[in-house]
Design a protein around this motif. Structure first.
Motif, short mmCIF file in Angstrom:
data_model
loop_
_atom_site.label_atom_id
_atom_site.label_comp_id
_atom_site.label_asym_id
_atom_site.label_seq_id
_atom_site.Cartn_x
_atom_site.Cartn_y
_atom_site.Cartn_z
N MET A 146 0.80 -1.23 0.00
CA MET A 146 0.00 0.00 0.00
C MET A 146 0.84 1.28 0.00
O MET A 146 0.30 2.36 0.18
N ARG A 147 2.16 1.18 -0.22
CA ARG A 147 3.02 2.36 -0.04
C ARG A 147 2.69 3.52 -0.96
O ARG A 147 3.01 4.66 -0.64
N ALA A 148 2.06 3.29 -2.10
CA ALA A 148 1.73 4.39 -3.00
C ALA A 148 0.29 4.86 -2.85
O ALA A 148 -0.11 5.83 -3.47
N ALA A 149 -0.49 4.17 -2.06
CA ALA A 149 -1.90 4.53 -1.86
C ALA A 149 -2.03 5.30 -0.56
O ALA A 149 -1.89 4.74 0.52
N GLU A 150 -2.29 6.57 -0.66
CA GLU A 150 -2.42 7.39 0.53
C GLU A 150 -3.80 7.26 1.16
O GLU A 150 -3.95 7.40 2.37
N VAL A 151 -4.81 7.01 0.33
CA VAL A 151 -6.20 7.04 0.78
C VAL A 151 -6.91 5.76 0.35
O VAL A 151 -6.61 5.18 -0.69
N LEU A 211 -11.98 -0.62 0.84
CA LEU A 211 -11.98 -1.38 2.08
C LEU A 211 -12.80 -2.66 1.93
O LEU A 211 -12.36 -3.74 2.34
N GLY A 212 -13.95 -2.55 1.30
CA GLY A 212 -14.79 -3.73 1.07
C GLY A 212 -14.09 -4.75 0.20
O GLY A 212 -14.16 -5.97 0.45
N MET A 213 -13.36 -4.28 -0.82
CA MET A 213 -12.62 -5.18 -1.70
C MET A 213 -11.56 -5.94 -0.90
O MET A 213 -11.40 -7.16 -1.06
N LEU A 253 -1.27 -6.71 4.27
CA LEU A 253 -1.15 -5.33 3.83
C LEU A 253 0.24 -4.85 4.23
O LEU A 253 0.61 -4.92 5.41
N ALA A 254 1.00 -4.37 3.27
CA ALA A 254 2.34 -3.87 3.55
C ALA A 254 2.36 -2.35 3.41
O ALA A 254 1.78 -1.80 2.47
N ALA A 255 3.00 -1.68 4.35
CA ALA A 255 3.24 -0.24 4.33
C ALA A 255 1.97 0.60 4.15
O ALA A 255 1.96 1.54 3.36
N VAL A 279 -4.73 5.09 5.95
CA VAL A 279 -5.30 3.74 5.81
C VAL A 279 -5.36 3.07 7.18
O VAL A 279 -6.36 2.44 7.53
N ARG A 280 -4.31 3.21 7.97
CA ARG A 280 -4.31 2.63 9.32
C ARG A 280 -5.43 3.22 10.18
O ARG A 280 -6.07 2.52 10.95
N THR A 281 -5.64 4.53 10.04
CA THR A 281 -6.70 5.19 10.80
C THR A 281 -8.07 4.65 10.39
O THR A 281 -8.93 4.39 11.23
N VAL A 282 -8.28 4.46 9.08
CA VAL A 282 -9.56 3.91 8.60
C VAL A 282 -9.75 2.49 9.15
O VAL A 282 -10.83 2.15 9.64
N LEU A 283 -8.71 1.67 9.10
CA LEU A 283 -8.81 0.31 9.63
C LEU A 283 -9.14 0.32 11.11
O LEU A 283 -9.99 -0.45 11.58
N HIS A 284 -8.51 1.23 11.85
CA HIS A 284 -8.77 1.33 13.28
C HIS A 284 -10.20 1.81 13.54
O HIS A 284 -10.92 1.24 14.37
N THR A 285 -10.62 2.84 12.82
CA THR A 285 -11.96 3.39 13.00
C THR A 285 -13.04 2.36 12.70
O THR A 285 -14.05 2.28 13.41
N MET A 286 -12.80 1.55 11.69
CA MET A 286 -13.77 0.53 11.31
C MET A 286 -13.58 -0.77 12.10
O MET A 286 -14.25 -1.76 11.85
N ARG A 287 -12.64 -0.75 13.05
CA ARG A 287 -12.33 -1.90 13.90
C ARG A 287 -11.91 -3.12 13.09
O ARG A 287 -12.30 -4.25 13.36
N LEU A 288 -11.09 -2.85 12.07
CA LEU A 288 -10.61 -3.92 11.19
C LEU A 288 -9.10 -4.13 11.29
O LEU A 288 -8.56 -4.96 10.57
N GLU A 289 -8.41 -3.37 12.16
CA GLU A 289 -6.96 -3.48 12.20
C GLU A 289 -6.50 -4.89 12.58
O GLU A 289 -5.47 -5.34 12.13
#
Length: 191
Positions: A125-130, A136-138, A155-157, A162-172
């Motif tokens: 994910m290093r080139a994907a900022e958002v 996320l569904g994919m 998921l790498a880098a 993205v980490r914040t979204v995963l945390h917010t959605m309780r998917l980390e």
């Protein structure tokens, strides 16, 4: 760089995209077009745009990692890079754009084919900022597909966003997360 309200009135806390360290800075207008030009003189480096990747002054002195992607980002026609590693039954898919609804159309098919062919799939994910809800569904569906086949999806880098979204959605905890794809591939070689 992520900018959030500081602990003291009139300050912002800046979070480096490279190392995650924080520094307090004088508060500036919240218009993103104004934030970056005002903070650049404080020693931060990176994208000339407010929404790009930025490095704190200590990280700015370090050479970029050898596997850093180019700063220019291709359009949807070339929206991912795929590298096969048959020796460890793995493939690395690197989205070259943000993982949004438009990019998901192309990435979904590549992920499905990778999951049907390889036991281990790394999404670099290093080139994907958002990432948005479609992306996320994919990834959630791809992770389920990998698990059903006895494989893994890592998921790498992922960016701080993205980490914040995963945390917010309780998917980390759902995804294995690595600092970079090279570390995961090296570990697979050693096992």
């Amino acid at each position: 760089m992520t900018a959030v309200p500081g602990t003291e009135p009139g300050t912002l806390t800046l979070i480096c995209d490279e190392c995650g360290d924080t520094v307090d800075a004088p508060e500036v207008a919240h218009d993103e077009e104004i934030v970056w030009p005002r903070l650049g003189p404080l020693g931060w480096s990176g994208s000339p745009f407010a929404a790009g990747q930025h490095r704190c002054p200590p990280c700015s002195l370090l050479p970029p990692p050898y596997d850093r992607l180019p700063t220019s980002r291709p359009q949807l026609g070339a929206s991912y890079d795929l590298r096969e590693h048959d020796d460890v039954d793995a493939v690395v898919i690197t989205p070259l754009t943000d993982v949004d609804a438009e990019a998901t159309v192309v990435l979904r098919e590549a992920l499905e084919q990778a999951l049907d062919t390889y036991r281990h799939v790394l999404v670099d994910m290093r080139a994907a900022e958002v990432i948005d809800s479609a992306g996320l569904g994919m990834l959630v569906r791809a992770r389920q597909h990998a698990k059903q086949r006895g494989g893994t999806l890592t998921l790498a880098a992922p960016s701080r966003y993205v980490r914040t979204v995963l945390h917010t959605m309780r998917l980390e905890g759902l995804f294995a997360i690595a600092e970079n794809a090279t570390t995961v591939l090296d570990a697979r070689h050693d096992s």
